[in-house]
Design an enzyme around this catalytic site. Structure first.
Site, PDB file in Angstrom:
ATOM      1  N   GLU A 106      -2.576   3.960  -9.099  1.00 46.02           N
ATOM      2  CA  GLU A 106      -2.868   3.977 -10.531  1.00 46.02           C
ATOM      3  C   GLU A 106      -1.880   3.121 -11.317  1.00 46.02           C
ATOM      4  O   GLU A 106      -2.265   2.416 -12.224  1.00 46.02           O
ATOM      5  CB  GLU A 106      -2.830   5.436 -11.032  1.00 46.02           C
ATOM      6  N   ASP A 107      -0.617   3.187 -10.949  1.00 48.87           N
ATOM      7  CA  ASP A 107       0.414   2.624 -11.826  1.00 48.87           C
ATOM      8  C   ASP A 107       1.093   1.355 -11.318  1.00 48.87           C
ATOM      9  O   ASP A 107       1.949   0.805 -11.996  1.00 48.87           O
ATOM     10  CB  ASP A 107       1.500   3.681 -12.092  1.00 48.87           C
TER      11      ASP A 107
END
Ligand code: MN
Length: 725
Positions: A106-107
């Protein structure tokens, strides 16, 4: 692969040093990879030390210089999640690795394929599962929404370890919630925790985590109530300073007299659970007497009952408060004996009696199944592939008799048939299984469905009829010129989409027939050289109650043209000259009131004529079409809308005779495609040793386009003849 390894070694040393320097200011030191490995070693005999170390370094590298709201390096967060999974939950090393990696998809720039290559598909899929859960942006506090979201979480959790990592992640986030500056964001996370994650943790029996996250959320949302209850608790504690200690001593005294070895502790209820009880029973704080529960931990089930006997002989019991969850465990597998007695100082006290194993199950719930007993993993790893964990989890949820249970059985039956998707804003949309982007669009708004021209799923443009999957992020592309097509009905599954499409097509149909009827009426007026006037249309004569109805019937071919002409003749009486006129095909949507005949397939530029057919409308043929011979009377002269700029395509059928050579086919398809035409059908009619006879359906823009293709084909040495059919 080896390149990646190489990279990690070079960079990791520097970053490690950098992190240590930073973290020495942070109060708590970051868990090192060696500490983590040592901790897992204590309970997981299958531990793959290298892989855990690799994941540790990989995650640290991936998050690099990212920071948390607290100002500490981002990697502090996954490292702490790994700590919770290890120290608190004793999860297998695979799950700990997932904890370390849970935020990289996600990051950071890391992709699924990279994870899969380095850590294998099991870990990659688990990380992906946790990532899907992070797409949730829960804002509403309505029971209905909370249900859907909880169902969504379970639906995407194919492996219960995904949920366990997510809960550890949430616990760590709650512990550092106060660092988030925006009050709105803090509140949103707290609501989400209270509505979704705390109930889910409770369902799978992870009460330790449930209590902690719910309490922090309660403090965030209702600080005043939290403080009031805390103050009161402190007051009660101070009133009788030694109350807890005295009670423990007294219990120990009576139990040791009967030689039951045990450990006893007193545990205060959390402010949140007290508050919930006050609300549920609508009572004040003073009326809650089981604020402190005493736990007697013994060694065997037999001793549980023995200890209960001792307690009941030495203290006065409060009737109706005894519960035997050992004989009949709660369906999340909670086992314990509960009783309430009058203790020291005439205070009612709640006592829970259980074994060490039952205690662990009560605290860790399903995570306790992952524990090792004498080196054996209870709950075999192989089971996870068969979704056994998910099935067990669903069984637990399904059978829970808890009155607070949000999911009742009837809803769960539907649950298998549902799919959960997100809007680009993160709102959850629940649809029946098999639903498509069109269903999704109609679910949001009728107008969105009616103007839907394309669908993007997870950023990729896909056909409208693509079936949605759990967790898909769906974007609807609209165009003001789009309108629903009757063929959509073949693939939509929701009642709403179906009825909207049907309604639109019906209204469209009506409009098309009325418009055709109007054009036909004008056509007949012009043909007879009469100035068009609606007053002259005596619609009652044709059993119509309105002019609109007349036009509609006219378009549908239900008004005998001969009769209509004769009513006009009667009005004007004489001097009728028949004019040459025609109806322009502008603005008609094909296949509703105006159809292109399948027998001669007219294309733009062909000489055409229309035949009015009852109930069908106007059928367009080529003037050369053989079927003309049979008809009479109902011919309508029509013309193309030549300056039509809208990209339309027409189907034309060619008969091609070509040499029986191995590369003849390739030559022909090449010519057609290089002339920007699509082949939609191809059939071999006859085949001899010398020749092929081929039927090819191609879509072209107009007769000129078709002419070019025919010329190009004729120029080909493989082609003997080309004929349009
Ligand atoms: Mn996280």
């Amino acid at each position: 692969m080896s390149l990646i390894k190489h990279f990690l070694i070079i960079f990791s040393t520097n970053t490690l040093i950098a992190c240590y320097i930073k973290l020495s200011f942070c109060g708590r030191f970051m868990l090192t990879s060696s500490e983590l490995i040592q901790a897992i070693q204590k309970y997981d005999p299958n531990l793959n030390v290298d892989l855990v170390r690799k994941a540790y370094i990989f995650s640290m590298e991936a998050h690099g210089m990212q920071k948390r709201a607290s100002g500490s390096p981002y990697f502090y967060h996954p490292a702490e999640v790994a700590r919770i999974l290890t120290e608190q939950l004793h999860m297998d090393y695979t799950t700990v690795i997932v904890g370390l990696l849970h935020d990289v998809l996600e990051d950071t720039n890391v992709g699924f394929e990279e994870l899969e290559e380095i850590f294998g598909s099991e870990i990659a899929f688990l990380v992906e599962g946790v990532t899907k859960l992070s797409h949730i942006k829960y804002t509403s506090s309505q029971v209905k929404q909370s249900e859907s979201y909880q169902k969504f979480i379970i639906a995407v959790t194919h492996d219960i370890r995904v949920l366990i990592v997510k809960l550890a992640d949430r616990l760590q986030n709650m512990r550092t919630l106060s660092y988030i500056k925006s009050e709105e964001k803090r509140r949103r996370i707290a609501i989400e925790t209270l509505d979704l994650y705390a109930p889910l943790a409770e369902r799978i029996g992870m009460n330790g985590i449930k209590d902690e996250i719910a309490d922090i959320a309660f403090f965030t949302l209702h600080p005043n109530e939290y403080r009031a209850i805390s103050t009161k608790l402190e007051h009660i504690r101070n009133q009788d300073n030694n109350f807890v200690q005295n009670t423990i001593l007294e219990l120990q005294k009576v139990l040791s007299k009967d030689e039951i070895p045990c450990s006893i502790n007193g545990r205060e209820k959390t402010p949140y659970s007290i508050w919930k009880k006050m609300q549920k029973r609508n009572i004040g704080l003073d009326q809650i007497y089981d604020i402190i529960a005493f736990r007697i931990i013994v060694q065997s089930v037999k001793e549980c009952y023995a200890a209960l006997g001792v307690v009941h002989t030495n203290f006065r019991i409060i009737p109706g408060r005894f519960k035997d969850y050992i004989s009949i465990p709660k369906l999340n597998n909670y086992r314990s004996l509960h009783t309430t007695v009058i203790g020291t100082g005439n205070q009612p006290i709640e006592i829970q009696i259980r074994t060490e194993d039952m205690h662990r199950m009560a605290e860790e719930g399903i995570a306790a199944h992952w524990s090792y007993k004498n080196g054996d993993l209870i709950g075999k790893v192989g089971e996870t592939q068969n979704y056994a964990w998910l099935k067990r989890l669903i069984a637990i949820i399904k059978n829970s008799p808890d009155p607070y249970e949000v999911l009742d059985n009837s809803k769960l039956e539907m649950f298998d048939d549902e799919v959960f998707c997100f809007t680009s804003k993160g709102d959850l949309i629940t649809l029946p299984k098999g639903a498509t982007g069109v269903d999704f669009a109609y679910e949001i708004h009728t107008d969105l469905g009616n103007t839907c021209i394309g669908v993007r799923i997870n950023g990729k443009l896909v056909p409208l009829k693509t079936v949605l999957k759990n967790g898909d992020r769906v974007d609807i592309i609209t165009s003001p010129y789009q309108h629903p097509e009757a063929t959509w009905e073949d693939f939509v599954v929701t009642g709403k989409a179906r009825s909207c499409i049907r309604k639109f097509v019906k209204s469209q149909e009506k409009g098309e027939f009325i418009s055709l009827g109007f054009q036909l009426s004008r056509y007949i007026f012009a043909e007879m050289n009469i100035q068009f006037s609606e007053d002259l249309i005596l619609y009652e004569k044709f059993c119509c109650d309105s002019l609109t109805k007349f036009y509609y019937n006219m378009g549908k071919g239900l008004i005998p043209l001969k009769l209509f002409r004769s009513t006009l003749l009667n009005i004007e009486g004489n001097n009728i000259t028949f004019n040459d006129t025609s109806i322009c095909l502008i603005d008609f949507i094909p296949d509703i009131a105006v159809h292109f005949s399948k027998c001669c397939c007219p294309i733009l530029g062909d000489k055409i004529i229309g035949i009015l057919q009852a109930n069908k409308g106007l059928i367009i043929h080529q003037t050369t079409c053989r079927s003309m011979e049979e008809s009479c009377e109902a011919f309508i002269r029509v013309k193309w809308n030549q300056d039509d700029n809208i990209e339309t395509s027409f189907m034309a059928r060619l008969q091609i005779i070509m040499l029986n050579h191995k590369d003849s086919f390739a030559a022909i398809t090449n010519i057609i495609s290089s002339n920007n035409a699509n082949i939609s059908n191809l059939k071999i009619e006859h085949r001899t040793t010398e020749f092929f006879s081929l039927l090819v359906d191609i879509s072209v823009t107009d007769i000129a386009h078709l002419g070019e293709i025919q010329a190009a084909l004729r120029a080909c040495s493989k082609v003997k003849s080309v004929k349009r059919l």
